[in-house]
Write an enzyme that holds these catalytic residues in place. Structure first.
Site, PDB file in Angstrom:
ATOM      1  N   LYS A  63       0.840  -1.290  -0.018  1.00 26.84           N
ATOM      2  CA  LYS A  63       0.031   0.149  -0.185  1.00 26.84           C
ATOM      3  C   LYS A  63       0.922   1.217  -0.100  1.00 26.84           C
ATOM      4  O   LYS A  63       0.557   2.194  -0.708  1.00 26.84           O
ATOM      5  CB  LYS A  63      -1.057   0.002   1.346  1.00 26.84           C
ATOM      6  CG  LYS A  63      -2.184   0.660   1.078  1.00 26.84           C
ATOM      7  CD  LYS A  63      -3.086   0.565   2.338  1.00 26.84           C
ATOM      8  CE  LYS A  63      -3.784  -0.547   2.216  1.00 26.84           C
ATOM      9  NZ  LYS A  63      -4.633  -0.947   3.302  1.00 26.84           N
ATOM     10  N   ARG A  95      -3.673   2.785   8.428  1.00 26.56           N
ATOM     11  CA  ARG A  95      -3.884   1.814   7.549  1.00 26.56           C
ATOM     12  C   ARG A  95      -2.639   0.847   7.425  1.00 26.56           C
ATOM     13  O   ARG A  95      -1.418   1.195   7.536  1.00 26.56           O
ATOM     14  CB  ARG A  95      -4.032   2.278   6.111  1.00 26.56           C
ATOM     15  CG  ARG A  95      -4.822   3.418   5.925  1.00 26.56           C
ATOM     16  CD  ARG A  95      -4.821   4.029   4.647  1.00 26.56           C
ATOM     17  NE  ARG A  95      -5.448   3.237   3.569  1.00 26.56           N
ATOM     18  CZ  ARG A  95      -5.490   3.487   2.108  1.00 26.56           C
ATOM     19  NH1 ARG A  95      -4.666   4.644   1.789  1.00 26.56           N
ATOM     20  NH2 ARG A  95      -6.022   2.777   1.551  1.00 26.56           N
ATOM     21  N   MET A 123      -4.677  -5.870  10.570  1.00 25.54           N
ATOM     22  CA  MET A 123      -5.331  -4.671  11.179  1.00 25.54           C
ATOM     23  C   MET A 123      -6.568  -4.080  10.095  1.00 25.54           C
ATOM     24  O   MET A 123      -5.832  -3.557   9.181  1.00 25.54           O
ATOM     25  CB  MET A 123      -4.850  -3.775  12.119  1.00 25.54           C
ATOM     26  CG  MET A 123      -5.627  -3.230  12.908  1.00 25.54           C
ATOM     27  SD  MET A 123      -4.855  -1.853  13.820  1.00 25.54           S
ATOM     28  CE  MET A 123      -4.897  -0.526  12.875  1.00 25.54           C
ATOM     29  N   ARG A 143      -3.099  -1.393  -6.824  1.00 26.72           N
ATOM     30  CA  ARG A 143      -2.425  -2.688  -6.596  1.00 26.72           C
ATOM     31  C   ARG A 143      -2.674  -3.663  -7.871  1.00 26.72           C
ATOM     32  O   ARG A 143      -3.767  -3.180  -8.238  1.00 26.72           O
ATOM     33  CB  ARG A 143      -2.483  -3.173  -5.218  1.00 26.72           C
ATOM     34  CG  ARG A 143      -3.920  -3.791  -5.229  1.00 26.72           C
ATOM     35  CD  ARG A 143      -4.247  -4.613  -3.655  1.00 26.72           C
ATOM     36  NE  ARG A 143      -5.537  -4.868  -3.555  1.00 26.72           N
ATOM     37  CZ  ARG A 143      -6.071  -5.064  -2.339  1.00 26.72           C
ATOM     38  NH1 ARG A 143      -5.410  -4.612  -1.366  1.00 26.72           N
ATOM     39  NH2 ARG A 143      -7.421  -5.152  -2.467  1.00 26.72           N
ATOM     40  N   TYR A 145      13.667 -33.157 -21.043  1.00 28.89           N
ATOM     41  CA  TYR A 145      12.169 -33.056 -21.102  1.00 28.89           C
ATOM     42  C   TYR A 145      11.455 -33.671 -19.820  1.00 28.89           C
ATOM     43  O   TYR A 145      11.925 -34.385 -18.994  1.00 28.89           O
ATOM     44  CB  TYR A 145      11.554 -33.920 -22.443  1.00 28.89           C
ATOM     45  CG  TYR A 145      11.808 -35.451 -22.108  1.00 28.89           C
ATOM     46  CD1 TYR A 145      10.917 -36.221 -21.559  1.00 28.89           C
ATOM     47  CD2 TYR A 145      12.932 -36.071 -22.673  1.00 28.89           C
ATOM     48  CE1 TYR A 145      10.864 -37.598 -21.370  1.00 28.89           C
ATOM     49  CE2 TYR A 145      12.774 -37.390 -22.368  1.00 28.89           C
ATOM     50  CZ  TYR A 145      11.931 -38.203 -21.733  1.00 28.89           C
ATOM     51  OH  TYR A 145      12.182 -39.660 -21.816  1.00 28.89           O
ATOM     52  N   HIS A 166      -3.851 -45.885  -8.060  1.00 30.29           N
ATOM     53  CA  HIS A 166      -4.605 -46.131  -9.325  1.00 30.29           C
ATOM     54  C   HIS A 166      -5.696 -44.956  -9.759  1.00 30.29           C
ATOM     55  O   HIS A 166      -5.711 -44.574 -11.077  1.00 30.29           O
ATOM     56  CB  HIS A 166      -5.247 -47.535  -9.293  1.00 30.29           C
ATOM     57  CG  HIS A 166      -5.792 -48.205 -10.464  1.00 30.29           C
ATOM     58  ND1 HIS A 166      -7.183 -47.825 -10.767  1.00 30.29           N
ATOM     59  CD2 HIS A 166      -5.257 -48.579 -11.708  1.00 30.29           C
ATOM     60  CE1 HIS A 166      -7.233 -48.248 -12.034  1.00 30.29           C
ATOM     61  NE2 HIS A 166      -6.249 -48.850 -12.605  1.00 30.29           N
ATOM     62  N   CYS A 198       9.301 -39.098 -16.156  1.00 26.55           N
ATOM     63  CA  CYS A 198       8.031 -39.628 -16.500  1.00 26.55           C
ATOM     64  C   CYS A 198       7.106 -39.983 -15.339  1.00 26.55           C
ATOM     65  O   CYS A 198       5.999 -40.550 -15.648  1.00 26.55           O
ATOM     66  CB  CYS A 198       8.136 -40.875 -17.457  1.00 26.55           C
ATOM     67  SG  CYS A 198       8.712 -42.353 -16.793  1.00 26.55           S
ATOM     68  N   GLY A 239      -6.568 -10.418   7.201  1.00 28.32           N
ATOM     69  CA  GLY A 239      -6.080 -10.854   8.551  1.00 28.32           C
ATOM     70  C   GLY A 239      -5.514  -9.948   9.357  1.00 28.32           C
ATOM     71  O   GLY A 239      -5.473  -9.799  10.554  1.00 28.32           O
ATOM     72  N   SER A 252      15.199 -42.442 -18.230  1.00 32.91           N
ATOM     73  CA  SER A 252      13.960 -41.846 -17.869  1.00 32.91           C
ATOM     74  C   SER A 252      13.858 -41.967 -16.403  1.00 32.91           C
ATOM     75  O   SER A 252      13.575 -42.984 -16.020  1.00 32.91           O
ATOM     76  CB  SER A 252      12.813 -42.480 -18.747  1.00 32.91           C
ATOM     77  OG  SER A 252      11.556 -41.897 -18.389  1.00 32.91           O
TER      78      SER A 252
HETATM   79  P1  ADP Z   1      -8.065  -2.219   2.938  1.00 29.35           P
HETATM   80  O1  ADP Z   1      -6.616  -2.723   2.946  1.00 29.35           O
HETATM   81  O2  ADP Z   1      -8.726  -3.012   3.883  1.00 29.35           O
HETATM   82  O3  ADP Z   1      -8.376  -1.896   1.682  1.00 29.35           O
HETATM   83  P2  ADP Z   1      -7.410   0.439   3.285  1.00 29.35           P
HETATM   84  O4  ADP Z   1      -6.517   1.065   4.190  1.00 29.35           O
HETATM   85  O5  ADP Z   1      -7.345   0.413   1.968  1.00 29.35           O
HETATM   86  O6  ADP Z   1      -8.050  -1.088   3.924  1.00 29.35           O
HETATM   87  O7  ADP Z   1      -8.829   1.346   3.957  1.00 29.35           O
HETATM   88  C1  ADP Z   1     -10.121   1.330   3.565  1.00 29.35           C
HETATM   89  C2  ADP Z   1     -10.987   2.190   2.930  1.00 29.35           C
HETATM   90  O8  ADP Z   1     -10.626   3.133   3.739  1.00 29.35           O
HETATM   91  C3  ADP Z   1     -10.233   2.836   1.877  1.00 29.35           C
HETATM   92  O9  ADP Z   1     -10.647   2.078   0.692  1.00 29.35           O
HETATM   93  C4  ADP Z   1     -10.782   4.275   1.625  1.00 29.35           C
HETATM   94  O10 ADP Z   1     -12.014   4.167   1.287  1.00 29.35           O
HETATM   95  C5  ADP Z   1     -10.672   4.475   3.463  1.00 29.35           C
HETATM   96  N1  ADP Z   1      -9.683   5.384   3.562  1.00 29.35           N
HETATM   97  C6  ADP Z   1      -8.465   4.737   3.977  1.00 29.35           C
HETATM   98  N2  ADP Z   1      -7.738   6.102   4.124  1.00 29.35           N
HETATM   99  C7  ADP Z   1      -8.320   7.145   3.898  1.00 29.35           C
HETATM  100  C8  ADP Z   1      -8.362   8.450   3.900  1.00 29.35           C
HETATM  101  N3  ADP Z   1      -7.039   8.961   4.320  1.00 29.35           N
HETATM  102  N4  ADP Z   1      -9.310   9.288   3.468  1.00 29.35           N
HETATM  103  C9  ADP Z   1     -10.546   8.849   3.037  1.00 29.35           C
HETATM  104  N5  ADP Z   1     -10.583   7.355   3.284  1.00 29.35           N
HETATM  105  C10 ADP Z   1      -9.822   6.657   3.492  1.00 29.35           C
HETATM  106 MG    MG Z   2      -7.840  -0.806   0.422  1.00 28.58          MG
END
Ligand code: ADP
Ligand code: MG
Ligand code: MG
Length: 882
Positions: free
Chosen positions: A26, A95, A106, A339, A858, A455, A838, A104, A771
């Site tokens: 990210k 984030r 946060m 991404r 091969y 088999h 084989c 999984g 083989s």
């Molecule tokens: P995930 O990895 O679960 O996608 P994100 O970190 O991308 O989590 O955050 C999920 C959502 O939160 C984003 O898609 C966006 O809509 C919102 N978000 C995250 N950061 C911001 C920000 N700085 N301003 C506005 N919305 C945000």
């Molecule tokens: Mg996201």
């Protein structure tokens, strides 16, 4: 001095796309977008390195704290706002973001920085009290849930109560007063659950959120995900702290997620969803039903057009389909994430070929964009990924693809039903060569016992027949015509569905989607052929399979097993006569009856492989496999005796029983089989070689180019090969003289015993090719019986004793090392000795890479795996250039 914090934003970006290991996916994506001049709210990334250091001692160095402090200052200056300001507060999101996207970890916290005081400032500043308290209540509940670990339900239910109290339907109907009241109650929840007040200092809020992101690297969900996806535990996650932008500022604001192309079909069409007047996860959370992205153009046209342009720019830059997240605040667009987009198998192929046509990527890149699993999925009818399923049991995913049919318990029943046009699933404890007809007639096979090379599994893959094996939860009750599985009873002729790609068994009929090699996939495979140096052959023992494999791109047969040719209604009597024969003379007489039939087989196979090499393995399995089962014979004897039969049948059956008893071996796999059989009964191999050479000579006379490669199984001692080879050559020369034809034939050997590999320099003297029979080599190296591994290998895997079933994925450390010895010793004598693999591993991606790395010429695999092998072989070449 180490750099622990990287800034991003217009003109102030420290990071870039290639720093993904340090900044997480990210963070690297945000930095790269900022570098490209794409509007990204500014922020900073605390590196994965800090996570690793923090997790060791649960504290930060002075230097880290200082750099974070500086980054906050910088962010405040840049925005001209301060955290916690009572007039115009700066709010941020926190984030998580590891190297690879990882469910999984946060969840994101939005609107951090709001307090009882700063919320008033926000309300004043934008002159919108409702908006300010909407942000505040969201923040408190997210913080409570994500950072403090309080069940979100506790907050959610208060919202529901509020809506009932005010008699409104939607969150958006709640007014400022209601939201303010909710914020108060939420703080009460935190006090009650945690025993402390919701923090009113934004810096404390931020530090707690950062700690929580790092700690989430080790939460059980994340650990499980890493284990399942083979992700390194030592990587750690980065934290991104980013200026908030607001999609919840009215009707010219909104938030959405999109793909630059359709991730399901690959079609070049913008694909996504958005919500007007919404924030963050509202779109994915399903709170309101989002709208299709196309309609955004009518509502906020400028932002939409800009978004479309940015998508083009991102694709041109990253040269792949992107998965993006964006927010529009009062008509102004901000990008929040980009991404590489996840895609289906069909989309992967289409995207790759389209992008070559558009000049975005080259053919080599296209070949790496399609994965072996994609081809596997595309080549077999499959379960609609959108179908809701109730899986009642899981076995081993032995042969991919899905199949639906009525349950039958015998091969005959499957054949009878097929004649009536009925689809069946054959359910057996295990299958034997006698079930082949039934397997062919059924849509798919389930066995209770057996492993990945049992088999049923081998034959299933060979036929491209979906197969779930070793499904121990099933118990068959043939008397009552039903099977029991985890509390369900399934009767004969009830419908079941199996997924041989996952091992799932489902009760009832599930809709399937068809498979095909479309033009795009053909292109990818052609490009793979241009790149690869590793040959790809097939394992096939009849003309139909050989023809199919050739269509799928096989460059010859690497293993034609001849034992299947001994089955079939007209053959079994002659085969049994041969086995029952008391002396060589009567054995030769019986073999003579088999000769024309064997020759017919070879004529067919040679024809469909004209111009390509065909490796034929002489008879390998022990003879008792061709006789009926002892219990079956005993039953027949009792029956005859009871009926007072006087036709002499009783004696006949008794004789067969005697022979079965005398042929019985304690360990047939290590018994009288392979070249041992050929040496003790040379007339069997004589007949086979005659059949091969007569067929080859006749077709040569018809003007075809035939290249037989005769292969001797289970050689461990050089003399075994020397003697057999001499015999084979004598017969071959004799037939050629009879027919007046000269054929370029070869005589080689399987390397499938450790001893053979270790004395490969001696063996090479007598062999035109090697083989590697990795099924038997795995069996004899580990001392694991491949038909019994399902009893303990799954337990070994759970206990971490072994990672993979060695019969499915070649054991490079042990079996592979023995292969290396065989290769180097063999080539020390004959530098150009042609060598292949084989075993079933010949179609398994990791094993194919390995085969390439150790210098084999091969791989040979079942017809349906040929396209995978072509692709992976090319990927090996590409990898090795890097
Ligand atoms: P995930 O990895 O679960 O996608 P994100 O970190 O991308 O989590 O955050 C999920 C959502 O939160 C984003 O898609 C966006 O809509 C919102 N978000 C995250 N950061 C911001 C920000 N700085 N301003 C506005 N919305 C945000
Ligand atoms: Mg996201
Ligand atoms: Mg073998």
């Amino acid at each position: 001095m180490s750099k622990f914090v990287y800034f991003f934003g217009k003109d102030v970006t420290d990071g870039k796309a290639s720093m993904r290991d340090l900044l997480g996916g990210k963070g690297a994506g945000l930095a790269e977008m900022a570098n490209l001049g794409i509007p990204v709210p500014p922020g900073f990334t605390i590196t994965t390195e800090v996570c690793v250091l923090y997790l060791e001692g649960k504290k930060y160095s002075e230097e880290v704290l200082k750099q974070v402090e500086e980054a906050i200052d910088k962010l405040e200056t840049l925005n001209n706002k301060k955290l916690g300001d009572t007039e115009d507060p700066l709010l941020v999101s926190v984030r998580s973001g590891a190297r690879v996207s990882m469910p999984g970890m946060m969840d994101t916290v939005l609107n951090l920085g709001l307090t009882d005081k700063s919320v008033l400032g926000l309300a004043n500043k934008v002159n919108d009290e409702r908006f300010a308290y909407d942000c505040y209540r969201r923040f408190i509940s997210m913080f409570g849930d994500v950072v403090l670990g309080i069940d979100f339900e506790k907050f959610e239910s208060l919202i529901e109560d509020k809506k009932k109290e005010l008699k409104v339907e939607s969150d958006t109907d709640l007014d400022a007063k209601a939201l303010k009241d909710l914020a108060e109650r939420f703080k009460g929840v935190i006090k009650l659950e945690k025993g402390f007040e919701f923090p009113q200092d934004p810096k404390v809020q931020l530090q707690m959120a950062i700690d929580a992101v790092f700690d989430s690297w080790n939460n059980p969900r994340a650990i499980t995900y890493r284990k399942l996806n083979e992700i390194d535990d030592s990587w750690g996650t980065a934290v991104n702290v980013q200026t908030m932008v607001y999609g919840n500022r009215g009707n010219t604001s909104g938030t959405g997620v999109a793909f630059t192309r359709n991730p399901s079909t690959g079609e070049r069409k913008f694909f996504g969803e958005y919500l007007i007047n919404a924030q963050g996860e509202d779109v994915v959370a399903g709170i309101r039903t989002p709208d299709f992205i196309d309609t955004l153009g009518n509502k906020i046209p400028e932002a939409y057009n800009q978004l479309v342009d940015i998508c083009k720019k991102l694709e041109a830059h990253f040269k792949d389909m992107q998965d993006i997240e964006f927010t529009i605040q009062e008509g102004k667009l901000y990008m929040l994430q980009t991404r590489t987009g996840k895609r289906t198998a069909a989309a992967a192929v289409k995207l790759a070929t389209d992008m070559v046509a558009e000049g975005l990527i080259d053919k080599e890149t296209a070949v790496t964009r399609v994965k072996a699993e994609h081809i596997d999925l595309l080549l077999h009818p499959r379960i609609d990924p959108n179908a809701k399923l109730e899986v009642v049991a899981k076995g081993l995913p032995a042969s991919p693809g899905a199949a639906v049919g009525k349950v039958v318990f015998t091969a005959e029943a499957a054949e009878e039903m097929a004649e009536k046009g009925e689809k069946t699933i054959l359910v057996r404890t295990e299958t034997s060569p006698e079930d082949i007809g039934g397997m062919a007639a059924a849509q798919g096979v389930i066995t209770v016992r057996g492993g990945m090379t049992s088999h049923a599994a081998v034959v299933g893959r060979g036929m491209g027949k979906p197969c779930v094996v070793g499904c121990g939860d099933i118990s068959i009750d043939t008397k009552s015509g039903l099977f029991m599985v985890n509390g369900h009873t399934v009767k004969e002729h009830d419908y079941v569905t199996i997924d041989g790609s996952t091992g799932s068994v489902i009760i009832g009929k599930v809709e399937l989607i068809d498979a095909e090699i479309n033009e795009d996939l053909k292109k990818i495979l052609q490009w793979a052929d241009e790149i690869r140096t590793l040959g790809v052959r097939t394992n096939a023992d009849n003309p139909a399979d050989a023809g199919l494999a050739r269509e799928l791109g096989a460059e010859g047969i690497g293993l034609c097993r001849t034992e299947h040719m001994f089955f079939g209604e007209e053959r079994i009597p002659a085969v049994r006569e041969m086995i029952m024969a008391e002396d060589e003379k009567s054995r030769r007489k019986a073999l003579k009856k088999l000769l024309p039939m064997q020759k017919e087989d070879f004529l067919g196979i040679f024809r469909s492989m004209e111009g390509l090499p065909v490796t034929i393995r002489l008879l390998d399995p022990p003879l008792h496999e061709f006789l009926p089962d002892k219990e079956e014979l005993d039953a027949k004897l009792r029956e005859l005796e009871a009926s007072g039969d006087s036709s002499g049948k009783i004696n006949e059956v008794k004789k067969v029983i005697q022979r079965v008893v005398s042929l019985k071996e304690i360990n047939p796999m290590l018994g009288h089989r392979g070249c041992r059989l050929g040496i003790t009964y040379p007339e069997i191999y004589d007949m086979q070689v005659r059949a091969i050479m007569e067929a080859a000579c006749e077709l040569t006379n018809e003007g075809m180019k035939i290249t037989p490669e005769i292969m001797i199984p289970l050689v461990g001692l050089v003399k075994e090969l020397a003697i057999t080879r001499e015999e084979v050559c004598k017969m071959a020369e004799k037939v050629m003289a009879e027919k007046g034809v000269k054929i370029d034939y070869k005589v080689g050997t399987m390397i499938e015993l450790p001893r053979a590999a270790i004395v490969a320099d001696q063996i090479a003297q007598e062999a035109d090719f090697f083989s590697f029979g990795t099924n038997d080599l795995t069996q004899t190296t580990f001392g694991f019986s491949r038909d019994d591994v399902s009893k303990f290998v799954p337990i070994y895997q759970k206990a971490g004793i072994i990672e993979h079933d060695p019969f499915a994925v070649l054991d490079q450390e042990g079996v592979g090392e023995i292969m290396k010895i065989g290769i180097s010793k063999g080539r020390s004598v004959k530098p150009d000795l042609k060598m292949g693999i084989c075993g079933e591993h010949g179609g398994e991606p990791r094993s194919i890479h390995f085969a390439y790395d150790i210098g084999l010429n091969y791989v040979s695999c079942s017809p349906y795996r040929v396209p995978i092998a072509r692709l992976v072989a090319a990927q090996s070449t590409i990898d090795s250039r890097k």
